[in-house]
Design a protein around this motif. Structure first.
Motif, PDB file in Angstrom:
ATOM      1  N   ASP A 141      70.328  28.459  64.280  1.00 22.82           N
ATOM      2  CA  ASP A 141      71.004  27.363  63.621  1.00 22.82           C
ATOM      3  C   ASP A 141      69.992  26.009  63.612  1.00 22.82           C
ATOM      4  N   ASP A 142      68.735  26.369  64.137  1.00 19.69           N
ATOM      5  CA  ASP A 142      67.961  25.005  64.463  1.00 19.69           C
ATOM      6  C   ASP A 142      66.777  25.015  63.068  1.00 19.69           C
ATOM      7  N   VAL A 143      66.930  25.893  62.213  1.00 16.90           N
ATOM      8  CA  VAL A 143      65.896  26.144  61.142  1.00 16.90           C
ATOM      9  C   VAL A 143      66.764  26.032  59.703  1.00 16.90           C
ATOM     10  N   GLY A 144      66.195  25.264  58.680  1.00 15.07           N
ATOM     11  CA  GLY A 144      66.965  25.199  57.376  1.00 15.07           C
ATOM     12  C   GLY A 144      66.047  26.233  56.450  1.00 15.07           C
ATOM     13  N   LEU A 188      65.156  21.652  62.546  1.00 14.09           N
ATOM     14  CA  LEU A 188      63.804  21.560  61.917  1.00 14.09           C
ATOM     15  C   LEU A 188      64.352  21.844  60.204  1.00 14.09           C
ATOM     16  N   HIS A 189      63.736  21.058  59.527  1.00 13.23           N
ATOM     17  CA  HIS A 189      63.618  21.095  57.837  1.00 13.23           C
ATOM     18  C   HIS A 189      63.181  22.573  57.690  1.00 13.23           C
ATOM     19  N   ALA A 190      61.872  22.801  58.345  1.00  7.16           N
ATOM     20  CA  ALA A 190      61.190  24.117  58.140  1.00  7.16           C
ATOM     21  C   ALA A 190      60.238  24.489  59.401  1.00  7.16           C
ATOM     22  N   VAL A 191      60.337  25.848  59.475  1.00  4.62           N
ATOM     23  CA  VAL A 191      59.103  26.205  60.430  1.00  4.62           C
ATOM     24  C   VAL A 191      58.270  27.200  59.439  1.00  4.62           C
ATOM     25  N   ILE A 192      56.981  27.064  59.576  1.00  3.08           N
ATOM     26  CA  ILE A 192      55.810  27.811  58.886  1.00  3.08           C
ATOM     27  C   ILE A 192      54.840  28.223  59.840  1.00  3.08           C
ATOM     28  N   GLY A 193      54.395  29.676  59.417  1.00  4.45           N
ATOM     29  CA  GLY A 193      53.431  30.003  60.268  1.00  4.45           C
ATOM     30  C   GLY A 193      52.725  31.328  59.738  1.00  4.45           C
ATOM     31  N   GLY A 194      51.563  31.638  59.978  1.00  5.06           N
ATOM     32  CA  GLY A 194      50.666  32.639  59.439  1.00  5.06           C
ATOM     33  C   GLY A 194      50.241  33.656  60.381  1.00  5.06           C
ATOM     34  N   SER A 195      50.192  34.959  60.275  1.00  4.74           N
ATOM     35  CA  SER A 195      49.659  35.824  60.924  1.00  4.74           C
ATOM     36  C   SER A 195      50.592  36.016  62.095  1.00  4.74           C
ATOM     37  N   VAL A 196      50.279  35.953  63.511  1.00  2.00           N
ATOM     38  CA  VAL A 196      51.098  36.035  64.516  1.00  2.00           C
ATOM     39  C   VAL A 196      51.998  34.742  64.652  1.00  2.00           C
ATOM     40  N   GLY A 197      51.394  33.647  63.975  1.00  2.00           N
ATOM     41  CA  GLY A 197      52.181  32.497  63.768  1.00  2.00           C
ATOM     42  C   GLY A 197      53.141  32.706  62.910  1.00  2.00           C
ATOM     43  N   GLY A 198      53.433  33.823  61.954  1.00  4.46           N
ATOM     44  CA  GLY A 198      54.537  34.043  61.259  1.00  4.46           C
ATOM     45  C   GLY A 198      55.383  34.893  62.048  1.00  4.46           C
ATOM     46  N   MET A 199      54.673  35.627  63.003  1.00  3.24           N
ATOM     47  CA  MET A 199      55.765  36.317  63.999  1.00  3.24           C
ATOM     48  C   MET A 199      56.582  35.597  64.627  1.00  3.24           C
TER      49      MET A 199
END
Length: 406
Positions: free
Chosen positions: A165-168, A143-154
């Motif tokens: 290794d799967d996240v830049g 992934l170029h990026a993973v982004i999330g907020g609240s429990v999505g941030g968890m």
């Protein structure tokens, strides 16, 4: 580049949860936006009662996954902070939810009846593992990026410890390494409101009366958690809601003598809307997943959990948020520094409470846009000073509703 969008459900086959229990088939509802070029994938993780409908779809034509509006439509889209003209954005509904991904309300193929509370316990780790399998189906590796907020941030943090290794790059917004005891306590009371409802029937209420009163009370507790004292004072004060908004049946006899206040009217209205769109069992399962999350579980510390991640992490916190505080984000940033992880902690001045990451896209969007395009670009210290000049807001129209009040 075109702005292709898809809305689909992936059948991922047998799935074993981290509890050890297995279901014969896991279906994951997801939406994608933009074209995949091999290195431009951005995974967006939704919050507690969200869906895969993160951005506006020109072909949606109304309700999508039970939500009339995209929950982050002013942050994700063509020309927005998470620009779907440039990035291939994926958002998947998590296991245990009721917006298309297999959960308690889904049919158990072995019985032909809804799972109810026979559904396996769900953790944030299960969400991450299901997302990884979905991305494999879509042909997305790193992934170029993973982004999330609240429990999505968890959920984002779990990606960094589970698949480092799967996240830049990563953006964890209004979140923490774990919930504090006060939030755990409030979630407990919310769940007890559901299980104490006479219609709950041990979670096997499908086909009969549903525990709407319990779910309504649980949601009202949640709304109070998401707002700050300042925002509640500004929105409601102690004002009466007016005679035209008084409920036909007061909750108790004495209530007819006293004013029906705006804050009561707001909570009742939001509760009524929520019971129309969400499943009580899913609320139980998802809040337990959030409560269970502890970044350091299985490791010596938070820094140890993140030590294998060699990318960049942006943390965003909000001064008025007492659900996930600035102090919790800073503690997480310090753990990253100890682990040698490139991290920046951006503190946003806001009195909107936890809801800020949804209702103030003009403050959330620019840091995320910079993260995606330039990485941290040297911003590896805590940024707590107000900006000298307002950020550009033309691309970020104000939001007057939030995921929590859909």
């Amino acid at each position: 580049m075109s702005n292709v969008t898809t809305q689909d459900t992936a059948e991922l086959g047998e799935f074993q949860f981290l509890s050890g229990e297995t279901i014969p088939a896991l279906e994951v509802a997801y939406e994608t936006y933009g074209d995949f070029t091999g290195d431009n994938a951005v995974l967006v993780c939704h919050a507690l009662t969200g869906s895969s409908h993160v951005a506006r779809r020109p072909d949606a034509g109304g309700d999508t996954a039970g939500q009339a509006r995209a929950w982050w439509g002013d942050v994700v889209g063509p020309g927005k902070a998470i620009d779907t003209s440039e990035y291939y954005v994926v958002c998947a509904n998590v296991p245990g939810s009721c917006y298309g991904t297999t959960g308690p309300a889904s049919e158990n193929p072995e019985t032909g009846e809804p799972y109810g509370t026979d559904f396996p316990p769900v953790t944030v780790g299960d969400w991450t593992r299901a997302q990884r399998r979905l991305l494999d189906e879509l042909g997305v590796g790193r992934l170029h990026a993973v982004i999330g907020g609240s429990v999505g941030g968890m959920n984002v943090l779990d990606w960094l410890r589970r698949y480092p290794d799967d996240v830049g790059r990563a953006g964890a917004v209004a979140t923490a390494a774990r919930l504090d005891p006060q939030c755990l306590a409030l979630d407990t009371v919310a769940r007890r409101a559901i299980t104490a409802d006479p219609n709950w029937n041990d979670g096997h209420y499908y086909g009969g009366p549903e525990p709407e009163e319990g779910l309504a009370r649980a949601r009202q507790i949640g709304h109070i958690m998401y707002l700050s004292k300042a925002s509640m004072s500004r929105k409601f004060g102690r004002r009466s809601a007016g005679r035209e908004t008084v409920r036909e049946e007061p909750p108790d006899p004495a209530a007819a003598f006293f004013p029906y206040r705006e804050v009561e009217s707001y909570l009742d209205y939001q509760a009524d809307k929520f019971t129309d769109r969400f499943d009580a069992n899913s609320y139980l399962y998802l809040t337990r997943a959030m409560d269970d999350f502890d970044l350091s579980a299985g490791y010596e510390s938070d820094s140890d959990a993140l030590a294998a991640f060699e990318g960049e992490l942006l943390l965003l916190s909000f001064t008025g948020d007492w659900h996930f505080t600035v102090e919790q984000s800073e503690a997480l940033a310090e753990a990253c520094r100890e682990a040698g992880v490139d991290v920046a902690h951006h503190v946003v001045e806001s009195d909107h409470g936890h809801d800020a990451f949804l209702v103030e896209p003009e403050k959330v969007g620019p840091p995320l846009s910079e993260l995606l395009s330039d990485g941290l670009a040297g911003r590896t210290i805590t940024d707590t000073e107000p900006e000298s000049e307002p950020a550009e807001t033309d691309s970020f129209a104000p939001v007057h509703t939030s995921l929590f009040s859909e």
